[in-house]
Motif scaffolding. Structure first.
Motif, mmCIF file in Angstrom:
data_model
loop_
_atom_site.group_PDB
_atom_site.id
_atom_site.type_symbol
_atom_site.label_atom_id
_atom_site.label_comp_id
_atom_site.label_asym_id
_atom_site.label_seq_id
_atom_site.Cartn_x
_atom_site.Cartn_y
_atom_site.Cartn_z
ATOM 1 N N ASN A 1 0.836 -1.205 0.000
ATOM 2 C CA ASN A 1 0.000 0.000 0.000
ATOM 3 C C ASN A 1 0.869 1.253 0.000
ATOM 4 N N GLN A 2 0.738 2.028 -1.063
ATOM 5 C CA GLN A 2 1.523 3.249 -1.126
ATOM 6 C C GLN A 2 0.800 4.377 -0.406
ATOM 7 N N MET A 3 1.575 5.188 0.259
ATOM 8 C CA MET A 3 0.944 6.275 1.007
ATOM 9 C C MET A 3 0.857 7.539 0.146
ATOM 10 N N LEU A 4 -0.319 8.151 0.211
ATOM 11 C CA LEU A 4 -0.570 9.371 -0.554
ATOM 12 C C LEU A 4 -0.529 10.581 0.378
ATOM 13 N N SER A 5 0.280 11.558 0.018
ATOM 14 C CA SER A 5 0.300 12.807 0.796
ATOM 15 C C SER A 5 -0.405 13.900 0.008
ATOM 16 N N ILE A 6 -1.246 14.627 0.689
ATOM 17 C CA ILE A 6 -1.849 15.814 0.097
ATOM 18 C C ILE A 6 -1.169 17.006 0.778
ATOM 19 N N VAL A 7 -0.573 17.885 0.010
ATOM 20 C CA VAL A 7 0.139 19.021 0.614
ATOM 21 C C VAL A 7 -0.515 20.329 0.169
ATOM 22 N N SER A 8 -0.929 21.130 1.142
ATOM 23 C CA SER A 8 -1.601 22.387 0.793
ATOM 24 C C SER A 8 -1.120 23.549 1.649
ATOM 25 N N PRO A 9 -0.806 24.659 1.013
ATOM 26 C CA PRO A 9 -0.459 25.855 1.780
ATOM 27 C C PRO A 9 -1.735 26.621 2.132
ATOM 28 N N MET A 10 -1.709 27.302 3.251
ATOM 29 C CA MET A 10 -2.904 28.071 3.643
ATOM 30 C C MET A 10 -2.488 29.476 4.039
ATOM 31 N N HIS A 11 -3.191 30.441 3.503
ATOM 32 C CA HIS A 11 -2.971 31.823 3.924
ATOM 33 C C HIS A 11 -4.336 32.477 4.036
ATOM 34 N N ASN A 12 -4.738 32.761 5.232
ATOM 35 C CA ASN A 12 -6.064 33.340 5.511
ATOM 36 C C ASN A 12 -7.200 32.545 4.874
ATOM 37 N N GLU A 13 -7.305 31.288 5.273
ATOM 38 C CA GLU A 13 -8.336 30.415 4.706
ATOM 39 C C GLU A 13 -9.309 29.920 5.778
ATOM 40 N N GLU A 14 -9.509 30.707 6.847
ATOM 41 C CA GLU A 14 -10.309 30.192 7.976
ATOM 42 C C GLU A 14 -11.713 29.748 7.579
ATOM 43 N N HIS A 15 -12.316 30.411 6.593
ATOM 44 C CA HIS A 15 -13.692 30.056 6.256
ATOM 45 C C HIS A 15 -13.804 28.896 5.278
ATOM 46 N N GLY A 16 -12.701 28.526 4.677
ATOM 47 C CA GLY A 16 -12.812 27.480 3.662
ATOM 48 C C GLY A 16 -12.109 26.186 4.021
ATOM 49 N N ILE A 17 -11.268 26.236 5.063
ATOM 50 C CA ILE A 17 -10.349 25.122 5.257
ATOM 51 C C ILE A 17 -11.052 23.816 5.681
ATOM 52 N N SER B 1 6.310 15.885 4.265
ATOM 53 C CA SER B 1 5.375 14.843 3.836
ATOM 54 C C SER B 1 6.106 13.507 3.743
ATOM 55 N N GLN B 2 5.345 12.430 3.982
ATOM 56 C CA GLN B 2 5.996 11.118 4.019
ATOM 57 C C GLN B 2 5.513 10.166 2.946
ATOM 58 N N VAL C 1 -1.118 17.235 4.631
ATOM 59 C CA VAL C 1 -0.140 18.123 5.269
ATOM 60 C C VAL C 1 -0.537 19.564 4.957
ATOM 61 N N LEU C 2 -0.945 20.272 5.987
ATOM 62 C CA LEU C 2 -1.383 21.660 5.796
ATOM 63 C C LEU C 2 -0.327 22.600 6.368
ATOM 64 N N VAL C 3 0.019 23.597 5.596
ATOM 65 C CA VAL C 3 1.041 24.543 6.049
ATOM 66 C C VAL C 3 0.420 25.920 6.205
ATOM 67 N N ASP C 4 0.408 26.399 7.419
ATOM 68 C CA ASP C 4 -0.125 27.738 7.632
ATOM 69 C C ASP C 4 0.992 28.758 7.388
ATOM 70 N N ASP C 5 0.810 29.529 6.321
ATOM 71 C CA ASP C 5 1.841 30.462 5.891
ATOM 72 C C ASP C 5 1.578 31.853 6.473
ATOM 73 N N GLY C 6 1.730 31.952 7.788
ATOM 74 C CA GLY C 6 1.569 33.247 8.452
ATOM 75 C C GLY C 6 0.203 33.884 8.260
ATOM 76 N N SER C 7 -0.868 33.113 8.435
ATOM 77 C CA SER C 7 -2.216 33.686 8.299
ATOM 78 C C SER C 7 -2.476 34.710 9.386
ATOM 79 N N LYS C 8 -3.263 35.727 9.019
ATOM 80 C CA LYS C 8 -3.595 36.759 10.003
ATOM 81 C C LYS C 8 -4.933 36.434 10.680
ATOM 82 N N ASP C 9 -5.640 35.443 10.183
ATOM 83 C CA ASP C 9 -6.939 35.121 10.769
ATOM 84 C C ASP C 9 -6.842 33.815 11.584
ATOM 85 N N LYS C 10 -7.942 33.127 11.768
ATOM 86 C CA LYS C 10 -7.948 31.950 12.639
ATOM 87 C C LYS C 10 -7.662 30.645 11.890
#
Ligand code: UDP
Ligand code: MG
Length: 308
Positions: free
Chosen positions: A2-18, A85-86, A39-48
Motif C-alpha cells: 500500500n503506497q501512502m498518498l500525501s496531500i500538501v496544501s499551503p494556507m494563507h487566511n483560509e479560515e472560512h474554507g479550510i 510529507s511522508q 499536510v497543511l502549512v499555515d503560511d503566516g495567516s492573520k486570521d484563525k
C-alpha cells in the motif's frame, strides 16, 4: 504494497474554507484505498486559519499541520509541506478549492501507470477578468521566449509527483523559487490534465498586482540570464549602425564642409557609448556565471539505472 498518498496544501487566511477543503479531500481520497495524510502549512495567516485547522487535526491524526513563523509566500510554504510529507506519491493543491480535488483519482491512476509528474492546465472561466487573463498570457509569452525550460500558459501549481521527484525538488537549495519552472526543469515523463478553474470557496486571493509583478520578475531572472546579455547585443548593434553612419559623416566632412568639431564629437560620443554597452554586457556575462554557480542546482538527475 500500500503506497501512502500525501496531500500538501499551503494556507494563507483560509479560515472560512479550510474545513470544507479537508472534508472534500477526505471524501474524494478515502475511496482510493491508499493510506493518506493531509499536510497543511499555515503560511503566516492573520486570521484563525491555524486554530481551525488545529481543531480538525485533533480529531484526525492523518491531518498534519505546520505553522510557519511568518508569511514566507506560497512557494516556500509548499517546500516546507513537501519536506515534511511522508507519502510515496504527493499531490499539491491550493486549499481554497480552486484546484478541483475531483481530479485526484485520475492523477493517482496516471501515477500507477508509472508517470511521476502529473501536471494540470487551467482553462479559464468566464468570470476571470480579461485583464488578469491577458497579464498571465503575456507573462508566459515573455517567460517562454527567455527561459530555457518551457511552461504552458495555463500551467498551475496543482501537481502530483513521486517521492523521488519530491526529493530532487527539495534538494534544490536556491532561495528564490518558482515551482512551476523548477518542476519543468527537473523533467521526467509527465502527463497533463485540463480543468476549468472554479471560484474561490471562501475568503479572497492573496495576490495583488505588485506581488504578481515581483513574482514575474524573479521567476524570469531565475530561469534566464538573457536580460543580462541585452546590453552586449545592443552595444554590438549600435557599433554596427555607427560604423555605417561614420562613413556618411566622413563623406559629409569632405564634401559639404560641416561645422568644425561636429564629426569628432559625434564620433567620440557614439563610440564611447557602444564600448560602454559592450563592456557592461561582458560584466553581465561574468555575473551570469556567478549567478548560475550560487544557485547550486544539481548538475544532472538520473532517471533509471541498471546493472550498477
Ligand atoms: N497562499 C499561501 N501563502 C501566500 C499566499 C497564498 O500559502 O502568501 C496559499 C493560499 O492559501 C492558497 C494558494 O496559496 O491555498 C493560492 O493562493 P490564492 O488563492 O490567494 O491565489 P490565486 O488562486 O488567486 O492565484
Ligand atoms: Mg486561489
Amino acid at each position: 504494497m500500500n503506497q501512502m498518498l500525501s496531500i500538501v496544501s499551503p494556507m494563507h487566511n483560509e479560515e472560512h474554507g479550510i474545513l470544507e477543503f479537508i472534508s472534500e479531500i477526505k471524501r474524494i481520497v478515502s475511496p482510493l484505498g491508499h493510506d493518506f495524510e493531509i499536510v497543511l502549512v499555515d503560511d503566516g495567516s492573520k486570521d484563525k486559519t491555524y486554530e481551525v485547522a488545529k481543531s480538525a487535526a485533533k480529531d484526525d491524526k492523518r491531518i498534519k499541520l505546520l505553522k510557519l513563523s511568518r508569511n514566507f509566500g506560497k512557494e516556500a510554504a509548499l517546500l516546507a509541506g513537501l519536506t515534511y510529507s511522508q507519502g510515496d506519491l504527493i499531490v499539491m493543491l491550493d486549499s481554497d478549492l480552486q484546484h478541483p480535488p475531483e481530479l485526484i483519482p485520475s492523477m493517482v491512476a496516471k501515477f500507477q501507470e508509472g508517470i511521476e509528474v502529473v501536471k494540470t492546465i487551467r482553462t479559464y472561466t468566464e468570470k476571470q477578468s480579461l485583464q488578469s487573463t491577458l497579464a498571465s498570457k503575456m507573462f508566459y509569452y515573455i517567460f517562454n521566449k527567455l527561459s530555457y525550460v518551457p511552461i504552458h500558459s495555463g500551467a498551475t501549481d496543482y501537481l502530483l509527483i513521486s517521492k523521488r521527484v519530491k526529493e530532487v525538488f527539495c534538494s534544490m537549495g536556491e532561495y528564490d523559487r518558482f515551482n512551476r519552472g523548477l518542476f519543468s526543469w527537473i523533467g521526467f515523463e509527465s502527463f497533463t490534465f485540463e480543468y476549468v478553474a472554479k471560484e474561490r470557496f471562501a475568503g479572497e486571493t492573496s495576490f495583488n498586482l505588485r506581488l504578481l509583478i515581483r513574482l514575474a520578475l524573479s521567476s524570469i531572472t531565475s530561469f534566464s540570464g538573457k536580460p543580462l546579455r541585452i546590453s552586449f547585443y545592443v552595444g554590438l548593434c549600435t557599433l554596427g549602425v555607427l560604423f555605417l553612419y561614420l562613413l556618411y559623416v566622413v563623406y559629409d566632412f569632405f564634401h559639404h564642409g560641416t561645422i568644425r568639431g561636429w564629426s569628432s564629437l559625434f564620433f567620440s560620443i557614439t563610440m564611447l557609448g557602444s564600448v560602454q554597452l559592450i563592456s557592461i554586457g561582458v560584466l553581465g556575462e561574468y555575473i551570469y556565471r556567478i549567478y548560475n554557480e550560487v544557485k547550486r542546482r544539481p548538475h544532472y538527475i538520473v532517471d533509471e539505472k541498471s546493472n550498477l
